[in-house]
Scaffold this motif. Structure first.
Motif, PDB file in Angstrom:
ATOM      1  N   PRO A   6       2.037   8.197   4.420  1.00 56.93           N
ATOM      2  CA  PRO A   6       2.539   7.765   3.119  1.00 56.93           C
ATOM      3  C   PRO A   6       4.047   7.527   3.130  1.00 56.93           C
ATOM      4  O   PRO A   6       4.789   8.213   3.829  1.00 56.93           O
ATOM      5  N   ALA A   7       4.467   6.537   2.388  1.00 58.09           N
ATOM      6  CA  ALA A   7       5.899   6.268   2.246  1.00 58.09           C
ATOM      7  C   ALA A   7       6.376   7.013   1.020  1.00 58.09           C
ATOM      8  O   ALA A   7       5.994   6.696  -0.094  1.00 58.09           O
ATOM      9  N   ALA A   8       7.210   8.006   1.233  1.00 55.42           N
ATOM     10  CA  ALA A   8       7.674   8.821   0.115  1.00 55.42           C
ATOM     11  C   ALA A   8       8.618   8.001  -0.741  1.00 55.42           C
ATOM     12  O   ALA A   8       9.647   7.536  -0.265  1.00 55.42           O
TER      13      ALA A   8
ATOM     14  N   ASP B 175      10.921   6.360   6.039  1.00 53.31           N
ATOM     15  CA  ASP B 175      12.024   7.037   6.708  1.00 53.31           C
ATOM     16  C   ASP B 175      11.470   7.848   7.864  1.00 53.31           C
ATOM     17  O   ASP B 175      11.689   9.037   7.974  1.00 53.31           O
ATOM     18  N   MET B 176      10.712   7.169   8.710  1.00 53.71           N
ATOM     19  CA  MET B 176      10.102   7.880   9.840  1.00 53.71           C
ATOM     20  C   MET B 176      11.085   7.966  10.987  1.00 53.71           C
ATOM     21  O   MET B 176      11.888   7.073  11.202  1.00 53.71           O
TER      22      MET B 176
ATOM     23  N   SER C 222       0.822  -1.211   0.000  1.00 53.86           N
ATOM     24  CA  SER C 222       0.000   0.000   0.000  1.00 53.86           C
ATOM     25  C   SER C 222       0.853   1.256   0.000  1.00 53.86           C
ATOM     26  O   SER C 222       0.327   2.364   0.034  1.00 53.86           O
ATOM     27  N   SER C 223       2.184   1.071  -0.006  1.00 48.73           N
ATOM     28  CA  SER C 223       3.105   2.195   0.015  1.00 48.73           C
ATOM     29  C   SER C 223       2.814   3.141   1.176  1.00 48.73           C
ATOM     30  O   SER C 223       2.679   4.342   1.015  1.00 48.73           O
ATOM     31  N   THR C 224       2.681   2.544   2.355  1.00 54.77           N
ATOM     32  CA  THR C 224       2.478   3.354   3.548  1.00 54.77           C
ATOM     33  C   THR C 224       3.435   2.882   4.636  1.00 54.77           C
ATOM     34  O   THR C 224       3.970   1.777   4.576  1.00 54.77           O
ATOM     35  N   CYS C 225       3.619   3.752   5.591  1.00 59.88           N
ATOM     36  CA  CYS C 225       4.386   3.394   6.766  1.00 59.88           C
ATOM     37  C   CYS C 225       3.440   3.495   7.954  1.00 59.88           C
ATOM     38  O   CYS C 225       2.557   4.357   7.970  1.00 59.88           O
ATOM     39  N   GLY C 226       3.633   2.631   8.888  1.00 62.35           N
ATOM     40  CA  GLY C 226       2.758   2.653  10.051  1.00 62.35           C
ATOM     41  C   GLY C 226       3.529   3.001  11.288  1.00 62.35           C
ATOM     42  O   GLY C 226       4.713   2.726  11.404  1.00 62.35           O
TER      43      GLY C 226
END
Lengths: 173, 1007
Positions: free
Chosen positions: B777-779, B784-785, B755-759
């Protein structure tokens, strides 16, 4: 009419001036005019008693009378915690207690009888009114404290005294 | 208006703290580093005049001053742009970097200014080879007719680009069968021809493939397969060229069944394969003189031959034999390095460690080609192998050699990551570049200065003896009194802005007045442990970690975690335990513990310290890898290690520690991650003892986090634990928001590629319940959180590249979240003492607000103070290479969206503004460049107001910060002199007027 304003020093039973020795060169003399009449004395005594009673009532409600002035001062001193407002608030908070503590002495001159002038039972109604008025002053002071945020009424004021125990579980990280 | 408001906001935020110029260098220090140099041929450090050029493991290209070791300049490359090759020419340095060597850059040698940057191919077209920089080569050729230099770059193993000095492409040649079996790796040029030599894969072995191109047009002249039968991929082949007058002759050498074969290359590639009969060689290698016609061939017995290719005679012969070069009991393997002397003749240096002398031996071979003579001479130099490990790479300055060895300069790179420059047998300078890759670091407090009694009280001591002793004890009294008087009169106390470094000559390890001076113990993956003085950044002690039994086979030690097991308040003095994973070269992994006195670096487990110090030997605590390691919060501070079978192993394994551990066992809850690729999950565990299975307590899973499919755990960040001063936040209306202070909270960062997301999850690790969850969203598909959780406050950062309409933009976001108990004010659940199994743990309310950050960040950490009373600021390292603090006031998630009401003003809330100001006054790192920060460590000092901040990455940086201002020390402009004078004046006035008044009173009595 003028009679009403006669100064009757004689009635001041407990005046310390009465027992003073006459100054040197003066002899004690009795007023040559004898007391005019017994009836007149009785009337004077009763009017004098009612006068004392009236004065006692005056004293009883005097704290209430000064309230508007104090309220005005409070208003003028503002809501901030500063030296002036704090001074006024302290005065408001302390004076009722001081007044109530010195109540019996304050009402002593107006006691109807000479015996037991400092008893609480003398002038009870006036004293109750006096206490109530003082409480009114105190209430105003407290209201001011509250509006300045000085009364510990919220949970936030007691937060520092709350404590928490350890959790029963232990998580290692 | 907006500007004004921002200004106002910032001024609110920074009234407490802004770095003054006078404080720079007093409260902070900064160590610039370059990293440990590469040792592969194209990128190994080289001398160039008085400069040392190096490309490092931290992806930095740097020029060092060879005289004093200072950094002249450095250029930091991005992680996705690795340095593949560099070359130097006159006064410029060029590099090829990126996948396949995609980018060419040229720097000025003296200043490091970028002169030229050119992309040769798109990074996505880069092909990966093993090793990484195979098939990439950069040549600088001088064109005497045009009086200019040109670049010849071999990239991707199949294309050659010829560029002129300004970066314009003259011609490009691509191999017609790109990506085929031929992989060019060597590039040799003479004025007319460019030779490309590479390996071509054929059945069961490799053959050589040579292509010649016209140097002027780039046209293909010839392309020939040389029938070589190279079996061993390791030794490969060596291409040497030799210049005779204007022409350059190239010769390719390789080994075929131990026999050395050579082919001389001509532009039309018509030639014969020659063989050197008789001698069997084990391997051949290029040692830096390939452009001069020399290379090294090692015989099977271990003897090393320096081979010379004579272009005039077309002959290849050994010109020198190092007969005893084989590694043995008495000496280590030798490093050979060649360089040209000042007279243009080749010099060969051989460096090895001799066990017989316990010193390193340097041998220089001086070759005189014209006379055909060579002579070798040597000297020993005292290399400190117990402090610096083993020599890994040698660079040699041939131009420094002369008749004697007085000026011979050698640059050593050691296994512990230090760079040393030796001139003859004296070390000129050393740089500890391992510090550029610190893995774990901790602050350790220093003890107070102790007044040492001159001697112990004896039982039978005469009067005079005692008097004498007491007099001698009192010898410092006058000095103390003088100091006291001076301090009292002038008010020269220790202030918060003075340096905490010890000023006295005898440098004892004691703390300063405010506890700003501490020891930072840092462990590096190069097997070295450092104790760093936090007041000035000096290395106080360092220990090389011993490999234990793996020393025979070799191996690396990788630090996992560090625990401070004893502090100054304990009797034994501060101690640390470093937990490491030792990976031996035979692929066995063990868990090794090092238990060290933090003040001196002495081994705690060893009774008698050997002097000089040996390697620090560890304890092989677990045979096998480690899953996780924890420290029990008990008196002993026992370390609990979970091995691969999830057995709990203790250190120290004493009966008392065991008993304490057993008392803790029923309440212990752990969260462990399972590192199965593709399904990295997090599991909650508890411990139990089942004697049938194991004699140790074994962890068994209790819960698992049910994540969506394909969502993987990326990082687990524990809660930053510090003292909690207040359990609630008092509002303007005197109600209380009770903080949600669940001690079991842990941050979990996940990535979900589909889903191209970061949790981001906030978990209760006891029960596995999710307290908070957000999906961002994962850029570019990269998560890179950066996140940190302290008390009830969560701050995280991400890059938002999604925008759906006008008025939205992509950018860096910082989200600030606070958790409070219950539904609102005055609703309390007593979360900090609540069992996690209670239903009330999930009864929380969260306030959150998102802000726009002007720069991306690489590390984030909250400040930490002794009692937690001071406000907590967030410290971030941004991509501008500076360290910045973000005031808590700006990040408060309860900032109102409207003009603050009086109640909100009472809480010091300011109106919400989406943009966090980019204010220079919030920068803690002055104008230092603090690059590639990986972690920020904060530690309390003895002053409640002040927190110590240590930042590591490529550089080291230390400072201290007072988030709420230094409220607990007297302001520095407090006029003590005035106060003393006033008091003294009043005292004198009283003394003068007292008799006067007394006389007046007396007179009044009479008259």
């Amino acid at each position: 009419m003028a009679n009403c304003f006669n100064l009757e020093y004689a009635s001041l039973d407990h005046s310390k001036w009465r027992n003073l020795p006459p100054p040197p060169g003066f002899s004690s003399f009795a007023p040559n005019s004898k007391a005019p009449a017994k009836a007149q004395t009785a009337a004077a005594t009763s009017s004098y008693a009612s006068l004392k009673d009236k004065r006692a009532w005056d004293l009883a409600i005097s704290p209430a009378k000064s309230l508007p002035m104090q309220a005005f001062m409070l208003y003028m001193s503002g809501g901030g915690v500063q030296i002036f407002s704090m001074g006024i608030v302290f005065m408001l908070l302390l004076s009722p207690f001081k007044n109530i503590a010195g109540m019996n002495a304050a009402f002593a001159p107006f006691a109807p009888t000479t015996a037991n002038v400092k008893s609480l039972k003398v002038l009870p109604l006036q004293k109750i009114a006096y206490i109530a008025c003082n409480l009114l002053t105190l209430a105003v002071g407290l209201w001011k404290c509250r509006s300045m945020g000085l009364l510990p009424t919220g949970t936030g004021d007691w937060l520092a005294f709350e404590s928490r125990a350890m959790a029963p579980e232990l998580s290692l990280q | 208006m907006c500007c004004l408001r921002q200004l106002f906001l910032v001024s609110l935020g920074v009234t407490a703290w802004a770095l003054h110029e006078s404080d720079v260098g007093m409260v902070d220090w900064n160590t610039k580093l370059i990293g440990v140099p590469h040792d592969s041929p194209h990128t190994a450090p080289v001398f160039h005049g008085d400069y040392v050029l190096a490309a490092t493991n931290n992806n930095v290209l740097a020029a060092l001053n060879a005289t004093d070791g200072s950094i002249v300049w450095r250029s930091i490359y991005d992680a996705e742009d690795p340095i593949m090759a560099f070359s130097h020419h006159d006064n410029s340095v060029s590099s090829l970097s990126g996948p396949g060597g995609s980018t060419l850059r040229t720097y000025d040698l003296e200043t490091g200014h970028l002169i030229l940057e050119k992309q040769l191919h798109s990074p996505v077209d880069g092909r990966l080879h093993e090793p990484q920089n195979l098939g990439i080569s950069l040549l600088r050729s001088t064109n005497p007719s045009l009086n200019s230099t040109a670049y010849l770059a071999l990239t991707n193993g199949d294309s050659v680009t010829h560029l002129d000095e300004t970066g314009d492409t003259l011609w490009t040649w691509n191999s017609p069968d790109q990506g085929s079996l031929v992989l060019y790796s060597h590039l040799i040029a003479d004025p007319s021809t460019v030779y490309l030599v590479g390996l071509a894969k054929s059945f069961a072995s490799y053959t050589l493939h040579v292509t010649t191109l016209s140097a002027t047009t780039g046209e293909l002249i010839a392309s020939v397969n040389i029938p070589a039968n190279i079996k061993d991929e390791r030794s490969k082949f060596v291409a040497v060229s030799s210049q005779t007058g204007p022409t350059t002759t190239t010769c390719v050498n390789w080994l075929e069944d131990g026999a050395l074969k050579a082919a001389v290359l001509t532009p039309d590639l018509k030639g014969q394969v020659m063989a050197l009969p008789g001698v069997k060689y084990d391997r051949i290698s290029d040692f830096g003189l390939s452009t001069n016609g020399q290379f090294l061939a090692i015989k099977e017995g271990g003897a090393a031959h320096v081979m010379h290719f004579d272009a005039q005679a077309y002959s290849l012969r050994p010109i020198w034999e190092f007969g005893d070069a084989a590694p043995s009991q008495v000496q280590s393997d030798s490093h050979f390095v060649g360089s040209l002397g000042r007279d243009g003749q080749p010099r060969v240096a051989r460096v090895y460690w001799s066990n017989a002398h316990n010193k390193a031996i340097h041998q220089t071979l001086t070759i005189n080609l014209s006379e055909g003579k060579a002579s070798a001479s040597g000297f020993a130099f005292p290399f400190q192998t117990f402090d610096h490990g083993v020599v890994r790479h040698v660079a040699f300055d041939g131009s420094s050699t002369g008749e004697t060895h007085e000026n011979t300069r050698t640059l050593l790179t050691t296994t512990t990551g230090s760079i040393q420059l030796w001139q003859h047998d004296k070390m000129q300078w050393v740089r500890e570049e391992a510090l550029a890759s610190i893995q774990v670091a901790e602050f350790v407090e220093l003890p107070e200065k102790k007044v040492v009694m001159s001697h112990a009280v004896m039982d039978e001591e005469g009067y005079f003896e005692r008097l004498q002793r007491q007099l001698s004890d009192a010898k410092n009294l006058p000095q103390y009194l003088a100091n006291f008087a001076r301090r009292f009169a002038t008010g020269s106390y220790a202030t918060v802005t003075t340096s905490a470094a010890s000023s006295s000559a005898e440098d004892t390890l004691t703390r300063d007045a405010f506890g700003f001076r501490q020891i930072i113990v840092a462990a590096t993956p190069y097997g070295k442990l450092f104790g760093i003085d936090s007041s000035n950044g000096r290395v106080l002690w360092s220990r090389v970690l011993g490999l234990g039994w793996a020393a025979k086979v070799g191996g690396t030690i990788f630090p996992t975690k560090m625990f401070v097991t004893r502090t100054v308040s304990d009797l034994e003095g501060p101690q640390i335990v470093l937990v490491t994973q030792r990976r031996a070269d035979n692929s066995l992994v063990d868990t090794v513990l090092f238990h060290v006195n933090a003040l001196t670096g002495d081994d705690v487990r060893e009774e008698h310290q050997s002097i000089p110090r040996d390697l620090l030997q560890g304890l092989d605590a677990v045979m096998g890898p480690l899953v996780d390691v924890f420290m029990l919060p008990n008196e002993n501070r026992t370390i609990v290690m979970l091995d691969e079978y999830l057995q709990a192993r203790l250190y120290p394994d004493t009966p008392s520690a065991q008993a304490e551990f057993e008392s803790f066992v029923p309440s212990i809850h752990l969260a462990l991650r399972t590192d199965v690729p593709g399904q990295r999950q997090i599991l909650g565990h508890q411990l139990t003892l089942n004697l049938e299975l194991s004699q140790f307590y074994v962890a068994y899973p209790t819960w698992s986090l049910s994540l969506p499919p394909k969502e993987e755990i990326r990082a687990i960040i524990p809660n930053t634990r510090g003292p909690v001063a207040s359990i609630g936040k008092v509002l303007g209306n005197r109600m209380t928001l009770y903080k949600y202070l669940n001690p079991h909270l842990t941050l979990v960062l996940t990535s979900s590629p589909p889903s191209s997301t970061c949790g981001i999850y906030v978990l209760d690790v006891v029960k596995g319940s999710i307290i908070y969850h957000a999906s961002v969203p994962a850029a570019g598909g990269v998560c890179d959180m950066q996140a940190t959780l302290t008390e009830n406050w969560l701050v995280y950062h991400y890059f938002d590249d999604e925008f759906s309409g006008t008025g939205e933009s992509k950018g860096n976001r910082v989200v600030s979240v606070e958790f409070y108990e219950g539904d609102g004010p005055d609703d309390k659940t007593k979360s900090s003492e609540l069992s996690s199994y209670s239903n009330k743990t999930l009864h929380i309310s969260a306030y959150e607000q998102s802000f726009i950050m002007p720069h991306g960040i690489t590390a984030i950490s909250p400040t930490l103070t002794k009692f937690g009373v001071s406000m907590k600021d967030i410290i971030v390292a941004n991509r501008k290479n500076s360290i910045q603090s973000i005031p808590r006031r700006l990040l408060n998630p309860r900032r109102p969206k409207h003009k603050p009401t009086s109640e909100e003003q009472e809480e010091m809330l300011v109106q919400y503004d989406a943009v966090l100001p980019d204010d220079a006054r919030l920068v803690l790192s002055h104008n230092y460049e603090v690059a590639n920060v990986r972690r920020i460590v904060t530690s309390p000092s003895l002053l409640e107001s002040t927190s110590l901040v240590f930042v590591y990455g490529l550089d080291l940086f230390f400072t201290r910060i007072a988030p709420s201002g230094t409220f607990d020390v007297l302001s520095e402009n407090f006029n003590k002199v005035q106060l003393v004078l006033t008091v003294a004046g009043l005292g004198i006035a009283i003394m003068v007027t007292k008799p006067m008044v007394r006389r007046k009173w007396l007179r009044e009595r009479w008259y």
